[in-house]
Design an enzyme around this catalytic site. Sequence first.
Site, PDB file in Angstrom:
ATOM      1  N   SER A 266      -0.222   6.371  -0.458  1.00 39.80           N
ATOM      2  CA  SER A 266      -0.880   5.075  -0.416  1.00 39.80           C
ATOM      3  C   SER A 266      -1.313   4.687  -1.818  1.00 39.80           C
ATOM      4  O   SER A 266      -1.558   5.546  -2.673  1.00 39.80           O
ATOM      5  CB  SER A 266      -2.107   5.163   0.496  1.00 39.80           C
ATOM      6  OG  SER A 266      -2.985   4.087   0.266  1.00 39.80           O
TER       7      SER A 266
ATOM      8  N   CYS B 107      -0.075  -8.228   1.888  1.00 37.57           N
ATOM      9  CA  CYS B 107      -0.247  -6.784   1.972  1.00 37.57           C
ATOM     10  C   CYS B 107       1.023  -5.993   1.670  1.00 37.57           C
ATOM     11  O   CYS B 107       2.047  -6.541   1.299  1.00 37.57           O
ATOM     12  CB  CYS B 107      -0.872  -6.419   3.310  1.00 37.57           C
ATOM     13  SG  CYS B 107      -2.616  -6.881   3.355  1.00 37.57           S
ATOM     14  N   ASP B 108       0.939  -4.689   1.906  1.00 38.91           N
ATOM     15  CA  ASP B 108       1.768  -3.693   1.245  1.00 38.91           C
ATOM     16  C   ASP B 108       3.272  -3.956   1.241  1.00 38.91           C
ATOM     17  O   ASP B 108       3.912  -3.886   0.203  1.00 38.91           O
ATOM     18  CB  ASP B 108       1.507  -2.327   1.882  1.00 38.91           C
ATOM     19  CG  ASP B 108       0.115  -1.822   1.593  1.00 38.91           C
ATOM     20  OD1 ASP B 108      -0.787  -2.648   1.426  1.00 38.91           O
ATOM     21  OD2 ASP B 108      -0.086  -0.600   1.552  1.00 38.91           O
ATOM     22  N   LYS B 109       3.882  -4.192   2.393  1.00 42.26           N
ATOM     23  CA  LYS B 109       5.336  -4.344   2.436  1.00 42.26           C
ATOM     24  C   LYS B 109       5.773  -5.799   2.511  1.00 42.26           C
ATOM     25  O   LYS B 109       6.971  -6.088   2.438  1.00 42.26           O
ATOM     26  CB  LYS B 109       5.907  -3.587   3.650  1.00 42.26           C
ATOM     27  CG  LYS B 109       5.536  -2.119   3.690  1.00 42.26           C
ATOM     28  CD  LYS B 109       5.892  -1.398   2.394  1.00 42.26           C
ATOM     29  CE  LYS B 109       5.348   0.014   2.367  1.00 42.26           C
ATOM     30  NZ  LYS B 109       3.885   0.097   2.360  1.00 42.26           N
TER      31      LYS B 109
ATOM     32  N   CYS C  84      -7.030  -4.976   0.695  1.00 42.56           N
ATOM     33  CA  CYS C  84      -8.067  -3.996   0.354  1.00 42.56           C
ATOM     34  C   CYS C  84      -8.393  -4.032  -1.137  1.00 42.56           C
ATOM     35  O   CYS C  84      -7.511  -4.181  -1.975  1.00 42.56           O
ATOM     36  CB  CYS C  84      -7.637  -2.610   0.792  1.00 42.56           C
ATOM     37  SG  CYS C  84      -7.559  -2.436   2.588  1.00 42.56           S
TER      38      CYS C  84
ATOM     39  N   ASP D 131      -0.854  -1.049   6.750  1.00 44.99           N
ATOM     40  CA  ASP D 131      -0.648   0.367   6.461  1.00 44.99           C
ATOM     41  C   ASP D 131      -1.890   1.206   6.754  1.00 44.99           C
ATOM     42  O   ASP D 131      -1.778   2.376   7.126  1.00 44.99           O
ATOM     43  CB  ASP D 131      -0.242   0.554   4.998  1.00 44.99           C
ATOM     44  CG  ASP D 131       1.226   0.257   4.769  1.00 44.99           C
ATOM     45  OD1 ASP D 131       1.800  -0.519   5.552  1.00 44.99           O
ATOM     46  OD2 ASP D 131       1.804   0.796   3.807  1.00 44.99           O
TER      47      ASP D 131
ATOM     48  N   GLU E 139       3.302   7.504   4.150  1.00 47.62           N
ATOM     49  CA  GLU E 139       2.285   7.671   3.113  1.00 47.62           C
ATOM     50  C   GLU E 139       1.388   8.851   3.467  1.00 47.62           C
ATOM     51  O   GLU E 139       1.101   9.095   4.636  1.00 47.62           O
ATOM     52  CB  GLU E 139       1.431   6.411   2.982  1.00 47.62           C
ATOM     53  CG  GLU E 139       2.183   5.239   2.387  1.00 47.62           C
ATOM     54  CD  GLU E 139       1.315   4.018   2.191  1.00 47.62           C
ATOM     55  OE1 GLU E 139       1.771   3.102   1.490  1.00 47.62           O
ATOM     56  OE2 GLU E 139       0.197   3.970   2.743  1.00 47.62           O
TER      57      GLU E 139
END
Length: 619
Positions: free
Chosen positions: A517, A122-124, A195, A81, A491
């Site tokens: 985000s 990570c995000d998704k 992150c 992302d 985002e």
Amino acid sequence: MPAYRSRTTTHGRNMAGARGLWRATGMKDSDFGKPIIAVVNSFTQFVPGHVHLKDLGQLVAREIEAAGGVAKEFNTIAVDDGIAMGHDGMLYSLPSRELIADSVEYMVNAHCADAMVCISNCDKITPGMLMAAMRLNIPAVFVSGGPMEAGKVVLKGKTHAVDLIDAMVAAADSSMSDEDVQTMERSACPTCGSCSGMFTANSMNCLAEALGLALPGNGSVLATHADRKRLFVEAGHTIVDLARRYYEGDDESVLPRKVASFEAFENAMTLDIAMGGSTNTVLHLLAAAREAELDFSMKDIDRLSRKVPCLSKIAPSVSDVHMEDVHRAGGIMAILGELDRAGLIHNSCPTVHSETLGAALARWDIRQSNSEAVRTFYRAAPGGVPTQVAFSQDRRYDELDLDRQKGVIRDAEHAFSKDGGLAVLYGNIALDGCIVKTAGVDASILTFSGPAKVFESQDDAVSAILGNKIVAGDVIVIRYEGPRGGPGMQEMLYPTSYLKSKGLGKACALITDGRFSGGTSGLSIGHVSPEAAEGGLIGLVRNGDRISIDIPNRGITLDVAADELSRRAEEEEAKGDKAWQPKDRKRKVSAALQAYAMLTTSAANGAVRDVNRRLGKGK
């Protein structure tokens, strides 16, 4: 007693061809009676959170086979992302969640796997795999790649812990020299891993612990630390045990829908509120609950947000506190322990590693545990050496952070605030609700009112901010960026970061039917539902309209008379095929994104697909 799913392809004369193909993958006669475990990896060189996963799938596979199973690995896609941010690449981020869930379903069902270990980060990716686990409902264990170490940078003689967001803010701050910006850029992301703040990736990996589907430490022990290897080793052994308990012992308690029950989803959301997790977690928990056929909704989140205190503030809500600091304070089990002592969680929920969450806390909550091994585990520290190699260091802090009055994790009596870190707001502009990360909102702007400045794309809003067209007191409205209107629900990290760099982070509000985000802070209100593209009132806002925000009372209102809003709605409807669409904007929407837009639902429903929409039965 359920039969092993894999026997569909491994037993019977008529499966000679399938067995021949299995043999070509390395299986022997003795393997055909064993559980076949899918190792669902997500290695890619595009994403720092996944760059170190290449060999970890085979690490898990070896442990599965040592425990008596057969391991078969495959990969899903993974979108970064941060790299996709600020351009049309972000249109693909949320839709990739559905593709990940589908790809896991396709592979597992096509090959009749009996169980799976999901290696995400990570995000998704974690949400997509979580949706697949709920959909398939076969034994599953989650193990993530782990958080990145925070960067360390010396500016003006002082050492700061920094992350990706700091680099973004610095780049837009005209008062910082090119040299300092480059120093920040080179220091912000020093190692492999997700992150380092409480952004979406780490939030979801923490919630996997609360759901009971991941081992203790999953959300907090660093990607670089040798201690993380144990999680992968244990995941391999645990999944074989779970498979045998279900298929040979008829024990349904190990299935994802039994572990991640309604009460477990409440636990996860309670944790999320207490730690001020990413607002994206709301989308993902709603989506996963829907796959589990649970009636878990925004109303439940609103109810929980009114009684759960904020027990931890981590970047981006505060600077200099990152996941490595949370781990030193006892990790997610410590936060859950404080919530348990406050009577705010269901401690009888089962987990994949312990009979109940309460039993897990007795061992893993450092305020309860008598285990020196557990206390040593939570002293795992960053190595301070840039690397893309997992398990590459074994440094430890000299002592734990046990301060529950002023430490990284607080007890309920000494909470950062009695209201938690996330809140649902309702009002005429958001009849189905919207989300704000209250942990990142300064106390001075918990109530806010100002004139709207309306933009129909993130790009236009960014241009206005950088062009000094936004002033203190403005309410920035970015619309037609929802699940359908974007499509893909971008985002808005760059607008919020640039507001900070302009000194407006505590002086403006930003409202959008898009999302934010996990790195966002400030008065940033997203997921406005219904979105503009579905006829939501946000589509009727005009420049200069006053918008009032009241977080303590959970309200958000467009201060325009009802008859005027009706007149505007009639005017919009009169546009026919052009109604509820943005003004012309330069954005290429591919067939893949158009397909997503046709089937997606509101953010209030997790932005999941609804095939009834295509059949004319959905809203």
